[in-house]
Design an enzyme around this catalytic site. Structure first.
Site, PDB file in Angstrom:
ATOM      1  N   ASN A 181       8.575  -1.572  -4.711  1.00  0.00           N
ATOM      2  CA  ASN A 181       8.457  -0.203  -4.448  1.00  0.00           C
ATOM      3  C   ASN A 181       8.947   0.714  -5.699  1.00  0.00           C
ATOM      4  O   ASN A 181       8.492   1.925  -5.823  1.00  0.00           O
ATOM      5  CB  ASN A 181       8.841   0.228  -3.167  1.00  0.00           C
ATOM      6  CG  ASN A 181       7.843  -0.266  -2.141  1.00  0.00           C
ATOM      7  OD1 ASN A 181       7.036   0.476  -1.850  1.00  0.00           O
ATOM      8  ND2 ASN A 181       8.148  -1.481  -1.368  1.00  0.00           N
TER       9      ASN A 181
ATOM     10  N   LYS B 193      -6.289  -3.599   5.100  1.00  0.00           N
ATOM     11  CA  LYS B 193      -5.470  -3.664   4.178  1.00  0.00           C
ATOM     12  C   LYS B 193      -3.998  -2.956   4.881  1.00  0.00           C
ATOM     13  O   LYS B 193      -3.801  -2.305   5.669  1.00  0.00           O
ATOM     14  CB  LYS B 193      -5.819  -2.798   3.011  1.00  0.00           C
ATOM     15  CG  LYS B 193      -5.788  -1.336   2.971  1.00  0.00           C
ATOM     16  CD  LYS B 193      -4.680  -0.401   2.885  1.00  0.00           C
ATOM     17  CE  LYS B 193      -3.985  -0.750   1.664  1.00  0.00           C
ATOM     18  NZ  LYS B 193      -2.523   0.090   1.614  1.00  0.00           N
TER      19      LYS B 193
ATOM     20  N   GLU C  78       5.650  -6.309   2.174  1.00  0.00           N
ATOM     21  CA  GLU C  78       6.429  -6.188   0.383  1.00  0.00           C
ATOM     22  C   GLU C  78       7.692  -7.063   0.542  1.00  0.00           C
ATOM     23  O   GLU C  78       8.604  -6.715   1.294  1.00  0.00           O
ATOM     24  CB  GLU C  78       6.208  -4.985   0.305  1.00  0.00           C
ATOM     25  CG  GLU C  78       5.245  -4.160   0.159  1.00  0.00           C
ATOM     26  CD  GLU C  78       5.280  -2.667  -0.056  1.00  0.00           C
ATOM     27  OE1 GLU C  78       4.205  -2.116  -0.677  1.00  0.00           O
ATOM     28  OE2 GLU C  78       5.999  -2.078   0.098  1.00  0.00           O
TER      29      GLU C  78
ATOM     30  N   THR D  45      -4.282  -2.466  -1.949  1.00  0.00           N
ATOM     31  CA  THR D  45      -2.965  -1.767  -2.979  1.00  0.00           C
ATOM     32  C   THR D  45      -1.982  -2.695  -3.462  1.00  0.00           C
ATOM     33  O   THR D  45      -2.395  -3.711  -4.234  1.00  0.00           O
ATOM     34  CB  THR D  45      -2.530  -0.583  -2.628  1.00  0.00           C
ATOM     35  OG1 THR D  45      -1.723  -0.740  -1.225  1.00  0.00           O
ATOM     36  CG2 THR D  45      -3.588   0.745  -2.384  1.00  0.00           C
TER      37      THR D  45
ATOM     38  N   THR E 204       0.752   2.285   6.569  1.00  0.00           N
ATOM     39  CA  THR E 204      -0.246   2.613   5.395  1.00  0.00           C
ATOM     40  C   THR E 204      -1.241   1.319   5.572  1.00  0.00           C
ATOM     41  O   THR E 204      -1.025   0.425   4.919  1.00  0.00           O
ATOM     42  CB  THR E 204       0.553   2.377   4.158  1.00  0.00           C
ATOM     43  OG1 THR E 204       1.467   3.510   3.685  1.00  0.00           O
ATOM     44  CG2 THR E 204      -0.581   2.237   2.967  1.00  0.00           C
TER      45      THR E 204
END
Length: 431
Positions: free
Chosen positions: A426, A188, A303, A164, A199
């Site tokens: 985000n 992932k 991230e 993602t 996640t």
């Protein structure tokens, strides 16, 4: 995978994963959310393959998690396929979401001449948006037709298709018994990384023969030391799963195979059992290596991350207490932003230790940034050089060590820094 700017902590290249006998893979662009990239992955397995799974503890788990738990219970640990989509988590979608998951499993089962409960389903992406099963059904013919042996480029394509906000595909492999037993996997994960698990999706494949119970024992131990020791932002997902597939088709076993008589089949089974016992310790070590490698790659793709950080806590009352303290440090926004700024503000580490709720002796507390000891006996260490600590923080790999002075417990948690890029990613995730 929606590609963002590649993480500065990314490996130089996707590893060359070996073929695992009994596994076939395929990917297609189904248009579930992203355009112009593959977003649907299918893994098909030879009959007799077993599976074990570890899933999120979120009380708001997604429909595919509920289906996989059901399937594992009703299939006796047997599996023929795994299908995974990205772009839509099929989470918080009510009874309709579960129906889509079940219909997906039924469609894959029909295409592969399997039972629905022998098909596992995984989804990742945006929460609370309905997933259109017709997009998956429409893509199935091409997906099944494209199934092929997992050569290096096939592994990489599969890893790419399940991402993602990932900026690079994540893969790892190990071998046992001079390469005759192989373990390969991909994962992932980039944000919402926290215990139980993240996640994240992690799919690991081996040709060693394992029954479902043994596979789950091995996987649970590996997850505890890897995926449950990482954190990016302390958020736990609705959709986390780690799966271990065992085809039992290792090369040394293959040499003993015979379909001529029942006696030969029984001999093969005994050979497999003997090989399992002989190689169990080496296999567990190799599996631990694969899961830890994948876990580290997830953190390196955190991230907005610019630092890969290992936080080791010793001197705790026990290992569990050490892990709790290490996680309190790793999850602290104050610590993580200081790391992003390359600021050796170790007072923030002291504060994180103090809030962890575990025993710590303030007057015996010691802290290191890299090799530079900052504090001892509850105060700044004589001769401490902030300059030397800062030099260490300027690197991409950072080590922080803490001794809380009350026992012998020790644990390491891996995390990353917290930069403004995390907000940027985000804030626009659904765009």
């Amino acid at each position: 995978m929606k590609v963002n700017k590649i993480s500065p902590l990314a490996p130089a290249a996707f590893p060359l994963l070996p073929e695992v006998k009994g596994v076939r893979l395929a990917t297609v662009a189904a248009g579930i959310r992203y355009s112009g990239c593959d977003d649907l992955m299918l893994a098909a397995f030879d009959p007799g393959t077993t599976v074990a799974g570890i899933f999120t503890r979120s009380l708001c788990s997604a429909a595919p998690i509920d289906w996989c738990r059901y399937a594992l219970e009703h299939s006796g640990g047997r599996v023929r396929a795994l299908i995974c989509n990205t772009g839509n988590a099929n989470a918080f979608t009510g009874a309709a979401g579960y129906a889509v998951t079940q219909q997906t499993a039924e469609s894959v089962a029909a295409a592969l001449n399997a039972k629905p409960e022998e098909v596992l389903v995984a989804s990742t992406g945006v929460i609370a948006e309905p997933l259109d099963v017709n997009r998956i059904r429409a893509a199935l013919p091409d997906l099944v037709a494209g199934l092929s042996k997992p050569l290096p480029q096939v592994w990489e394509a599969a890893a790419m298709a399940i991402g993602t906000t990932d900026t690079f595909p994540k893969g790892a492999a190990r071998t046992v018994k001079d390469g005759n037993i192989r373990i390969a996997g991909f994962a992932k994960g980039s944000g919402m990384i926290a215990p139980d698990m993240a996640t994240m999706l992690a799919f690991v494949f081996t040709d060693m023969a394992l029954n479902a119970e043994t596979a789950r024992t091995f996987l649970a131990a590996a997850v505890k030391k890897s995926f449950n020791r990482i954190t990016v932002d302390s958020d736990t997902s609705t959709s986390d799963m780690a799966l271990l597939f065992s085809t039992g088709e290792a090369l040394e076993i293959e040499a003993t195979r015979s379909a001529e008589t029942t006696a030969a089949d029984e001999a093969t089974r005994k050979t497999r059992q003997g090989n399992n016992e002989l190689h169990a310790d080496a296999f567990k070590e190799a599996l631990d290596g694969v899961t830890l490698d994948l876990a580290h790659q997830i953190v390196r793709d955190g991230e907005g991350a610019t630092k890969f950080v290992a936080i080791t806590v010793g001197g705790a009352t026990n290992d569990q207490a050490a892990e709790i303290i290490a996680r309190a440090i790793a999850d602290s926004p104050l610590v993580k932003t200081a790391l992003a700024a390359e600021d050796a503000n170790w007072g923030r580490i002291v504060a994180a230790v103090g809030k962890a709720g575990q025993q710590a002796d303030r007057d015996r507390l010691a802290i290191w940034i890299g090799d530079e000891q900052c504090a001892e006996a509850g105060m700044v260490k004589p001769g401490y050089s902030e300059k030397r600590a800062t030099v260490h923080l300027q690197g991409s790999d950072v080590e922080i060590k803490v001794d809380v002075g009350v026992g012998s417990g020790e644990a390491t948690v891996w995390t990353c820094d917290l930069t403004h890029a995390y907000i940027d990613i985000n804030a626009g995730y659904r765009s």
